[in-house]
Design an enzyme around this catalytic site. Sequence first.
Site, PDB file in Angstrom:
ATOM      1  N   VAL A   1     -10.309  -2.913   5.360  1.00 58.43           N
ATOM      2  CA  VAL A   1      -9.426  -2.017   5.176  1.00 58.43           C
ATOM      3  C   VAL A   1      -8.028  -1.445   5.133  1.00 58.43           C
ATOM      4  CG1 VAL A   1      -9.470  -0.590   2.814  1.00 58.43           C
ATOM      5  CG2 VAL A   1     -11.802  -2.047   3.426  1.00 58.43           C
TER       6      VAL A   1
ATOM      7  N   HIS B   1       0.874  -1.217  -0.346  1.00 55.43           N
ATOM      8  CA  HIS B   1      -0.388   0.244  -0.114  1.00 55.43           C
ATOM      9  C   HIS B   1       1.155   0.881  -0.127  1.00 55.43           C
ATOM     10  CE1 HIS B   1      -3.555   2.359   0.472  1.00 55.43           C
ATOM     11  NE2 HIS B   1      -2.876   3.037   1.468  1.00 55.43           N
TER      12      HIS B   1
END
Length: 190
Positions: free
Chosen positions: A144, A109
């Site tokens: 998430v 990420h």
Amino acid sequence: MLELGVLVSGSGSNLQAILDAVAEGRLDAHVRVVVSNKPDVLAIERAARAGVPTVVVPHREFSTREAFDQKLVDVLTRAGVEHVVLAGFMRVLTPVFLRAFAGKVINIHPSLLPAFPGVRAQAQALERGVKVTGCTVHFVDEGVDTGPIIAQRAVPVLDGDTVETLTQRILEQEHVLMVEALSRVSAGLT
Ligand code: GAR
């Protein structure tokens, strides 16, 4: 040796970093299959060039997220995959997938989590005005971008940065971080 499946949706530069590290003997892993939810992406071409089997599973052909995820599980299991890397894979996985590969799904990420989860992480960093951001590799849980962190690298935000310049500076560090994090997993250091 890690038996990897890599899920992609786009350019696949992190996939390339993995393929290069494996080819150069810097990472004790075998990429068994690359799966994309989109056809005709550069990531698929990169895998094919490296002689890695590829499968396209278009998410739009499935009526539910669970049915799509079950298909992914079937493809990965049949290929002998033990760990799954999400390398720019832009779909949120359901428990159907995460329970099949519990504790074995790894995501990259483009921020220093827990800051800026979700989409447009680089834009979020610019909008917030932080002076340092970075990238994170973590195990995926049912939230998430919330699972246990494996490794991170910091990247400065420079005056005049745009989303494009910042994205590129982070991406260069992602490629190093991805290999470093997978090496830790391979060595059992997580
Ligand atoms: C990377 O910046 C990755 O961190 C990001 O997508 C890009 C994929 O690039 N992933 C996410 O934002 C996941 N939420 P790549 O296809 O060239 O590896």
